[in-house]
Design a protein around this motif. Structure first.
Motif, short mmCIF file in Angstrom:
data_model
loop_
_atom_site.label_atom_id
_atom_site.label_comp_id
_atom_site.label_asym_id
_atom_site.label_seq_id
_atom_site.Cartn_x
_atom_site.Cartn_y
_atom_site.Cartn_z
N LEU A 225 13.84 -10.21 3.23
CA LEU A 225 12.87 -9.99 4.30
C LEU A 225 13.64 -9.95 5.61
CD1 LEU A 225 9.79 -10.04 5.18
CD2 LEU A 225 10.09 -12.51 5.48
N ASN A 226 13.41 -8.91 6.40
CA ASN A 226 14.09 -8.82 7.70
C ASN A 226 13.13 -9.12 8.83
OD1 ASN A 226 16.57 -8.14 6.68
ND2 ASN A 226 16.39 -5.95 7.12
N SER A 227 13.67 -9.52 9.97
CA SER A 227 12.86 -9.59 11.19
C SER A 227 12.27 -8.21 11.44
CB SER A 227 13.73 -9.95 12.39
OG SER A 227 14.29 -11.22 12.25
N PRO A 228 11.06 -8.15 11.99
CA PRO A 228 10.51 -6.85 12.36
C PRO A 228 11.20 -6.35 13.65
CG PRO A 228 9.06 -8.59 13.09
CD PRO A 228 10.18 -9.27 12.36
N ASP A 229 11.00 -5.09 13.96
CA ASP A 229 11.53 -4.59 15.22
C ASP A 229 10.93 -5.37 16.39
OD1 ASP A 229 12.97 -2.80 13.77
OD2 ASP A 229 12.37 -1.05 14.94
N SER A 230 11.72 -5.54 17.41
CA SER A 230 11.26 -6.27 18.60
C SER A 230 11.97 -5.65 19.80
CB SER A 230 11.64 -7.75 18.45
OG SER A 230 13.02 -7.93 18.75
N PRO A 231 11.65 -6.10 21.01
CA PRO A 231 12.35 -5.53 22.16
C PRO A 231 13.87 -5.70 22.10
CG PRO A 231 10.39 -6.70 22.89
CD PRO A 231 10.53 -6.97 21.41
N VAL A 232 14.37 -6.67 21.31
CA VAL A 232 15.82 -6.84 21.24
C VAL A 232 16.41 -6.35 19.91
CG1 VAL A 232 15.87 -8.76 22.87
CG2 VAL A 232 15.62 -9.23 20.41
N PHE A 233 15.56 -5.88 18.99
CA PHE A 233 16.05 -5.50 17.67
C PHE A 233 15.37 -4.24 17.17
CE2 PHE A 233 15.51 -6.15 12.91
CZ PHE A 233 16.77 -5.70 12.59
N HIS A 234 16.17 -3.21 16.92
CA HIS A 234 15.65 -1.98 16.32
C HIS A 234 16.47 -1.72 15.08
CE1 HIS A 234 13.51 -1.43 20.08
NE2 HIS A 234 14.64 -1.75 20.69
N LYS A 235 15.86 -1.94 13.92
CA LYS A 235 16.71 -2.00 12.73
C LYS A 235 17.34 -0.67 12.38
CE LYS A 235 13.05 -2.67 9.25
NZ LYS A 235 12.22 -3.36 10.24
N GLY A 236 16.72 0.44 12.82
CA GLY A 236 17.33 1.73 12.54
C GLY A 236 18.49 2.06 13.47
N LYS A 237 18.71 1.20 14.47
CA LYS A 237 19.73 1.53 15.47
C LYS A 237 20.87 0.52 15.50
CE LYS A 237 16.66 4.08 18.44
NZ LYS A 237 16.13 4.29 19.77
N LEU A 238 20.90 -0.33 14.49
CA LEU A 238 21.91 -1.37 14.46
C LEU A 238 22.46 -1.43 13.04
CD1 LEU A 238 22.70 -3.29 16.73
CD2 LEU A 238 21.18 -4.99 15.75
N SER A 285 19.89 8.36 11.13
CA SER A 285 20.82 9.18 11.90
C SER A 285 21.35 8.41 13.11
CB SER A 285 20.17 10.50 12.31
OG SER A 285 19.15 10.26 13.23
N ASP A 286 20.54 7.51 13.66
CA ASP A 286 21.04 6.67 14.76
C ASP A 286 22.20 5.79 14.30
OD1 ASP A 286 19.43 7.46 16.88
OD2 ASP A 286 17.77 6.18 16.23
N GLN A 287 22.06 5.26 13.09
CA GLN A 287 23.13 4.41 12.56
C GLN A 287 24.40 5.23 12.30
OE1 GLN A 287 20.89 2.80 9.29
NE2 GLN A 287 20.62 0.83 10.30
#
Ligand SMILES: [Zn+2]
Length: 584
Positions: A225-238, A285-287
């Protein structure tokens, strides 16, 4: 306080001498690659405090203070983050652009909340009796606690202790909700998102914890289970571990992409540090773009089962679209990177990485293994599977090599494939009206040029024969021409990247059982035919500008060249008729 651009912070961190800076505060003694000292935070007398220059971090095994060069200033001297960055920048002589007062980062409370949570989860893993299940689990996967503590792994207990602890630290529920650490139930009450899970902290590029990936420790669902996206976390971009891997990636000029957190952990513990993973999704593609900023070459190291292969090729296509060089490593059946490194260590893995092949080549291997190429409909279906990878290749040379290779494997003409991939060659200005470059000469590996270079790689005798028959300038495909010249002059080591890649591929391919004499005859006469073709084109170009008498003699010349061409290469007639053979 002004915002400092991320890339500047990166530059400062990379330039910083963490051993020198911390060494001003405590007396460091070298032990192997690391340095040890009595801890300046808890004031111990034993050397429990370690500085790991390779990772740019420090950690105390007693009080568990840890971080990077910036955290050290913040925690030791009470600086805020921007001040710490400016202080380190001043020491390494990097100018920080002033962008005026833009105010504090509004996400600061979120970073603070996630950091506080990470510290608390890590303490649970070390100390809480309930976390014994997590410690046992790590032991069962043969991961030592001492080794993962500096990496800030944590444990989220089942009950509501997390809520009380955060309240005690003054972290508000709204902030924890925004950070995705709490979930709100329908009745309005909140509970911790992570319960009964081993937590892997996910860092952003500035090495701040921004999210967690949590593995369940009993039979529950989902497994991860991952943290959901938030203002400090975008899982598709990290990417997981990129903050730690990026330095090693730059040095090794490669990145190893794996699927799981444990794979990352195992490889980096084994000293292979340039390893990252997507965050529980297919590679975005961001990753891929993010990877391209840090390395020219990505090796895909996924499981070898069907699901793993599909993920491999999807990721491979994303990476090719960014113009990256991509290789696919193949694990023995039933192994994942974690288990393989446990059994065979880093050398065992390196051997597998060394055998990594290009994704198109890997696809061809698999299709060939499943006998797709042995029937006509099979070949068509095989091509359908190869086309996405060919189309994904952004680098024109890779694409050209792919088209040649796919044409050869599926037994179709290269020009046909070029049309299907939208890669049709624009006619050069040399032949504005002539379809000559698409004359369907049959039955060579992929092209005569390639055949000649393959022959040159067969040893001195063949090299001499080819050099005798053909000039390097006659080769139109530039990587082949470069390899031709290099092999002719023994200058293979001086090849540029693209040509070196072509060289390696050709070297690997070899003659593949083809008869060299037959290949030579075909290739040389093909080159000869093209030479004659060019003469005809030149005559065509000249004709309109000549006097009538001169035209008559040019036409005679043209007929002579044409006859020779027809004699040497009978099938040329068909194509030549279309472009207006002499005398018609
Ligand atoms: Zn300490």
């Amino acid at each position: 306080m002004s915002l400092i651009p991320d890339d500047v912070i990166e530059q400062v961190r990379e330039a910083a001498d963490i051993v020198g800076i911390i060494g001003e505060h405590v007396e460091l003694k070298r032990t192997g690659a690391d340095f040890r000292a009595p801890c300046p935070f808890h004031g111990g007398t034993h050397r429990n405090f370690t500085v790991i220059p390779k990772k740019g971090m420090y950690y105390c095994f007693v009080c568990h203070e840890g971080g990077d060069v910036f955290t050290f200033f913040m925690k030791r001297l009470g600086m805020d983050y921007p001040t710490a960055v400016r202080e380190v920048a001043r020491r390494v002589g990097i100018a920080i652009p002033e962008r005026g007062p833009t105010g504090p980062d509004p996400r600061e409370p979120l970073y603070g909340a996630v950091a506080a949570a990470a510290d608390w989860f890590a303490r649970q893993l070390r100390e809480s009796p309930e976390a014994q299940v997590a410690r046992d689990y790590l032991a069962s996967r043969r991961v030592e606690l001492d080794v993962v503590l500096p990496l800030a792994l944590g444990y989220a207990p089942r009950g509501k202790a997390f809520l009380d602890a955060m309240k005690g630290l003054g972290v508000r529920d709204e902030v924890l909700l925004e950070a995705g650490l709490l979930v709100k139930r329908e009745d309005g009450t909140v509970l911790p998102r992570f319960r009964g899970r081993l937590l892997f902290p996910i860092h952003d590029l500035r090495a701040r914890v921004v999210a967690f990936g949590g593995r369940i420790l009993d039979a529950g669902e989902p497994k991860y289970l991952n943290s959901p996206d938030s203002p400090v976390f975008h899982k598709g971009k990290l990417l997981y571990n990129l903050h730690a891997a990026k330095h090693a990636m730059r040095k090794a000029e490669r990145a190893i992409l794996v699927e799981g957190y444990f794979d990352v952990l195992r490889l980096s513990l084994a000293g292979i540090e340039e390893v990252v993973a997507p965050l529980g999704t297919g590679l975005t593609s961001d990753q891929a773009q993010l990877l391209a900023r840090h390395t020219p070459h990505v090796i895909l190291l996924y499981d070898s089962d069907d699901a793993g292969l599909r993920a491999t090729f999807r990721a491979g296509d994303e990476l090719l679209r960014q113009g990256l060089r991509v290789s696919v490593a193949t694990l023995p059946a039933g192994e994942d990177p974690d288990t393989l490194v446990q059994k065979r260590g880093a050398p065992g893995l390196e051997a597998i990485l060394k055998d990594a092949v290009d994704p198109l080549e890997r696809k061809i291997q698999i299709l060939d293994h499943k006998a797709f190429f042995s029937s006509l409909p099979g070949r068509r279906r095989a091509l359908d599977r190869l086309l996405p990878t060919i189309r994904a290749a952004k680098d024109p040379i890779t694409r050209e090599l792919y088209i040649s290779r796919a044409a050869e494997a599926a037994g179709v003409r290269k020009d046909v494939l070029e049309r299907e991939t939208g890669n049709e060659k624009r006619e050069t200005s040399r032949t504005p009206t002539s379809p000559v470059s698409r004359v369907p000469f049959p039955a060579l590996p992929a092209s005569a040029e390639k055949a000649l270079v393959l022959l040159m790689l067969e040893g001195d005798a063949w090299r001499a024969r080819v050099v005798e028959a053909v000039d390097a300038e006659e080769l139109e495909f530039l990587p082949y021409r470069a390899v031709f010249e290099a092999v002719a002059d023994d200058g293979v080591l001086a090849l540029d990247d693209t040509s070196a890649r072509a060289y390696e591929q050709l070297k690997e391919e070899g003659l593949s059982g083809r008869d060299p004499n037959e290949m030579y005859e075909l290739a040389v006469s093909w080159m000869e035919a093209r030479r004659l073709e060019r003469q005809l084109e030149q005559l065509d170009d000249q004709l309109p500008f000549e006097s009538p008498e001169r035209q008559a003699s040019l036409i005679a010349e043209k007929r002579r060249v044409f006859d020779e061409l027809r004699k040497r290469y009978p099938r040329y007639k068909i194509a030549a008729r279309r472009r207006g053979a002499p005398g018609t």
